[in-house]
Motif scaffolding. Structure first.
Motif, PDB file in Angstrom:
ATOM      1  N   ARG A 208       0.835  -1.204   0.000  1.00  0.00           N
ATOM      2  CA  ARG A 208       0.000   0.000   0.000  1.00  0.00           C
ATOM      3  C   ARG A 208       0.871   1.256   0.000  1.00  0.00           C
ATOM      4  O   ARG A 208       1.914   1.306   0.642  1.00  0.00           O
ATOM      5  CB  ARG A 208      -0.920   0.012   1.221  1.00  0.00           C
ATOM      6  N   ALA A 209       0.405   2.258  -0.696  1.00  0.00           N
ATOM      7  CA  ALA A 209       1.133   3.520  -0.759  1.00  0.00           C
ATOM      8  C   ALA A 209       1.131   4.207   0.604  1.00  0.00           C
ATOM      9  O   ALA A 209       0.263   3.952   1.455  1.00  0.00           O
ATOM     10  CB  ALA A 209       0.513   4.438  -1.803  1.00  0.00           C
ATOM     11  N   ASP A 210       2.081   5.084   0.786  1.00  0.00           N
ATOM     12  CA  ASP A 210       2.242   5.801   2.048  1.00  0.00           C
ATOM     13  C   ASP A 210       1.265   6.981   2.098  1.00  0.00           C
ATOM     14  O   ASP A 210       1.624   8.118   1.771  1.00  0.00           O
ATOM     15  CB  ASP A 210       3.683   6.280   2.181  1.00  0.00           C
ATOM     16  N   VAL A 211       0.050   6.705   2.536  1.00  0.00           N
ATOM     17  CA  VAL A 211      -0.978   7.747   2.585  1.00  0.00           C
ATOM     18  C   VAL A 211      -0.622   8.813   3.621  1.00  0.00           C
ATOM     19  O   VAL A 211      -0.811  10.011   3.394  1.00  0.00           O
ATOM     20  CB  VAL A 211      -2.358   7.130   2.892  1.00  0.00           C
ATOM     21  N   LEU A 212      -0.098   8.376   4.774  1.00  0.00           N
ATOM     22  CA  LEU A 212       0.305   9.350   5.798  1.00  0.00           C
ATOM     23  C   LEU A 212       1.405  10.259   5.276  1.00  0.00           C
ATOM     24  O   LEU A 212       1.387  11.478   5.503  1.00  0.00           O
ATOM     25  CB  LEU A 212       0.772   8.609   7.050  1.00  0.00           C
ATOM     26  N   GLY A 213       2.365   9.683   4.568  1.00  0.00           N
ATOM     27  CA  GLY A 213       3.419  10.502   3.982  1.00  0.00           C
ATOM     28  C   GLY A 213       2.877  11.518   2.996  1.00  0.00           C
ATOM     29  O   GLY A 213       3.315  12.669   2.959  1.00  0.00           O
ATOM     30  N   VAL A 257      12.635  11.437   5.550  1.00  0.00           N
ATOM     31  CA  VAL A 257      13.098  10.312   6.373  1.00  0.00           C
ATOM     32  C   VAL A 257      12.133   9.136   6.260  1.00  0.00           C
ATOM     33  O   VAL A 257      12.547   7.978   6.131  1.00  0.00           O
ATOM     34  CB  VAL A 257      13.248  10.756   7.843  1.00  0.00           C
ATOM     35  N   ARG A 258      10.839   9.415   6.275  1.00  0.00           N
ATOM     36  CA  ARG A 258       9.845   8.343   6.172  1.00  0.00           C
ATOM     37  C   ARG A 258       9.921   7.665   4.801  1.00  0.00           C
ATOM     38  O   ARG A 258       9.760   6.440   4.693  1.00  0.00           O
ATOM     39  CB  ARG A 258       8.444   8.912   6.412  1.00  0.00           C
ATOM     40  N   SER A 259      10.156   8.459   3.754  1.00  0.00           N
ATOM     41  CA  SER A 259      10.234   7.891   2.410  1.00  0.00           C
ATOM     42  C   SER A 259      11.395   6.912   2.294  1.00  0.00           C
ATOM     43  O   SER A 259      11.335   5.953   1.514  1.00  0.00           O
ATOM     44  CB  SER A 259      10.387   9.006   1.370  1.00  0.00           C
ATOM     45  N   PRO A 265       6.992   4.238  -0.820  1.00  0.00           N
ATOM     46  CA  PRO A 265       7.002   5.662  -0.481  1.00  0.00           C
ATOM     47  C   PRO A 265       6.427   6.540  -1.589  1.00  0.00           C
ATOM     48  O   PRO A 265       6.391   6.162  -2.760  1.00  0.00           O
ATOM     49  CB  PRO A 265       8.490   5.960  -0.290  1.00  0.00           C
ATOM     50  N   VAL A 266       5.977   7.731  -1.189  1.00  0.00           N
ATOM     51  CA  VAL A 266       5.535   8.722  -2.166  1.00  0.00           C
ATOM     52  C   VAL A 266       6.722   9.195  -2.999  1.00  0.00           C
ATOM     53  O   VAL A 266       6.606   9.434  -4.196  1.00  0.00           O
ATOM     54  CB  VAL A 266       4.868   9.916  -1.453  1.00  0.00           C
ATOM     55  N   LEU A 267       7.874   9.313  -2.352  1.00  0.00           N
ATOM     56  CA  LEU A 267       9.096   9.767  -3.021  1.00  0.00           C
ATOM     57  C   LEU A 267      10.133   8.651  -2.955  1.00  0.00           C
ATOM     58  O   LEU A 267      10.804   8.472  -1.933  1.00  0.00           O
ATOM     59  CB  LEU A 267       9.640  11.025  -2.336  1.00  0.00           C
ATOM     60  N   PRO A 268      10.304   7.866  -4.019  1.00  0.00           N
ATOM     61  CA  PRO A 268      11.286   6.770  -4.021  1.00  0.00           C
ATOM     62  C   PRO A 268      12.709   7.325  -4.096  1.00  0.00           C
ATOM     63  O   PRO A 268      13.202   7.662  -5.170  1.00  0.00           O
ATOM     64  CB  PRO A 268      10.929   5.961  -5.275  1.00  0.00           C
TER      65      PRO A 268
END
Length: 504
Positions: A208-213, A257-259, A265-268
């Protein structure tokens, strides 16, 4: 893209029959054209919207554009992930339905902030339909027709963007509400047609994509933009301005940092290790700052300084929008000969010359032919040389399986630059000074500085795309690229669409 029974997306089953490519292309093109058309239409209508909601400052009015760009940028990659995991057909039709409904809400909005809220919903719809559309097209087209299909689809985006100012002016002359209502018949037709003809592409088992990010990215960019557009009112040393800026920057750091740790992640971040990708993405941000500021300042000048109608404003912008699509289709051999760095740098110089022309020679008493038109043509040439070059430079250094994701990240970078450009223009002009000719000089000086920064950044792109003199390119391998992009799903569609939209 592997299917559950071991087949690939290129191999129909024994009883499968591909939908007719022309019909599917028409349905997809309608939705993509609608989303691209909306960008320029809304720019031209912005002053009339401000007059409708009397007392609305330029800072508040800028959120009609910024809210759309912020949300679209943050949701682009997650929406592509959703399309792959669930079904591109469902994602596209849901995006069309939401975009159409939110267009009605935009037209009926009784106040500026309800309009901004409806624009957020529009951005969610666009983020769903744009990434999924290319996957549907590639699933329908036979392998030998995929490259031509992608080029045709990109051209549709460019044509829609080029027609946006004129159509926006005509519709705004009736009422600004029509710039949103025009989407309704297109959206309904695309929805009904899509239910009948769009292929059913198998879903994929992806994290699943990082919705929180994505949510944190949206909030962080919005906070930085808020601080910039309200800094003149709050005071540049005020607690509100500094607080918004600090919170926005901290949010972006947390997001990065989360990505680095998230499975989807939203940003690979690994993409930035490939040659040419990092400088291309950074150059795209800087040039998008200049492009967005140029476009908005032109609309404001025509309507607030020269007091032109929306129709006349659209016609004034139109010559500049015609040049980028034509250059984008023919720039390939030039890049192969000179390299991306040289072509993109040249484009920035020509674009900057157009801004400098306005800064020196455009005044309230200047005529259009000798005052605005030369700058409009120069900036149009600059966009046509720079944007397609930077996009191709960023993606061409990636492995084939990362083409789609990389183009999606480039698009996200450009949208972030668009928000920053609009916000910086408002900050440098002053939120209530759009009618003062002197304030435009400050805005164009900022635009020129952003263009110069983009030109410097272009040097670091290097010779990506240049054909070595001793090596002949292997042409037969190129048509396979769109097929490889199928596996990466939706975000590739966003990248291609943006090339058409941004080029205009």
């Amino acid at each position: 893209m592997s299917l559950p029974d071991g087949r690939t997306a290129d191999t129909p089953g024994p009883t499968e029959q591909r939908p007719r490519l022309g019909v599917v292309f028409t349905v997809i093109a309608a939705g993509v054209a609608m989303a691209n058309l909306d960008v320029f239409i809304v720019n031209v209508a912005l002053p009339d919207i401000g007059h409708q909601f009397s007392g609305t400052s330029l800072a508040s009015l800028s959120w009609v554009l910024n809210a759309y760009a912020v949300v679209f940028a943050a949701l682009l990659v997650p929406a592509g992930n959703f399309a792959d995991r669930v079904n591109p057909r469902i994602a596209y039709l849901s995006g069309i339905a939401l975009f159409t409904l939110s267009s009605v809400l935009c037209a009926l909005a009784p106040g500026i902030w309800l309009l901004v809220g409806a624009r957020v919903l529009q951005a969610v719809g666009a983020a769903m339909l744009i990434p999924s559309s290319l996957g549907l097209l590639l699933a329908t087209a036979p392998p030998e027709k995929r490259l031509a299909s992608v080029r045709g689809w990109t051209a549709i985006s460019g044509v829609a963007s080029a027609l946006g100012p004129v159509l926006g002016g005509l519709l705004t002359d009736l009422s600004w509400h029509w710039v949103f209502l025009v989407n309704v018949p297109i959206g309904v037709a695309a929805l009904l047609g899509g239910l009948r003809v769009l292929p059913r592409v198998p879903s994929r088992d992806l994290p699943r994509a990082d919705v929180l990010g994505a949510a944190v990215l949206t909030a962080s960019i919005a906070l930085v933009a808020l601080g910039l557009v309200r800094g003149d009112d709050w005071g540049w040393a005020s607690e509100k301005f500094l607080g918004a800026l600090v919170l926005g920057v901290l949010g972006l750091v947390w997001f990065t940092v989360r990505s680095a740790r998230h499975a989807s992640p939203v940003l690979p971040l690994p993409l930035f290790r490939f040659r040419g990708f990092s400088p291309s993405a950074f150059s795209n941000v800087l040039f998008a700052v200049a492009f967005a500021a140029m476009l908005l300042s032109t609309v404001l000048w025509c309507q607030d300084v020269w007091h032109w109608s929306a129709v006349r404003t659209g016609l004034a912008i139109f010559p500049g929008t015609l040049l980028p699509p034509a250059l984008a289709m023919s720039i390939g051999p030039v890049i192969h000969r000179f390299g991306s760095s040289v072509v993109a740098f040249t484009g920035c110089v020509v674009f900057g010359a157009g801004i400098a022309w306005w800064l020196v020679l455009l005044g309230p008493d200047a005529g259009y032919a000798g005052g605005m038109l030369p700058g409009m043509l120069l900036t149009g040439i600059g966009v046509g040389l720079t944007l397609p070059t930077l996009i191709s430079a960023g993606v061409s250094g990636l492995p084939p399986q990362s083409f789609s994701t990389g183009s999606g990240v480039i698009t996200m970078a450009r949208q972030a630059g668009t928000v920053l450009g609009i916000s910086l223009l408002v900050a440098t002009m002053g939120s209530g000074a759009a009618h003062q000719a002197d304030s435009f000089d400050r805005g164009w000086e900022m635009t020129l500085a952003a263009t110069a920064a983009a030109a410097i950044a272009c040097f670091f792109v290097g010779s990506v795309g240049k054909t070595p003199r001793t090596t002949q390119p292997t042409q037969p391998a190129q048509p396979a690229q769109p097929a490889q992009a199928t596996g990466a799903g939706g975000s590739g569609g966003a990248g291609q669409a943006s090339e058409g939209a941004g080029g205009a």
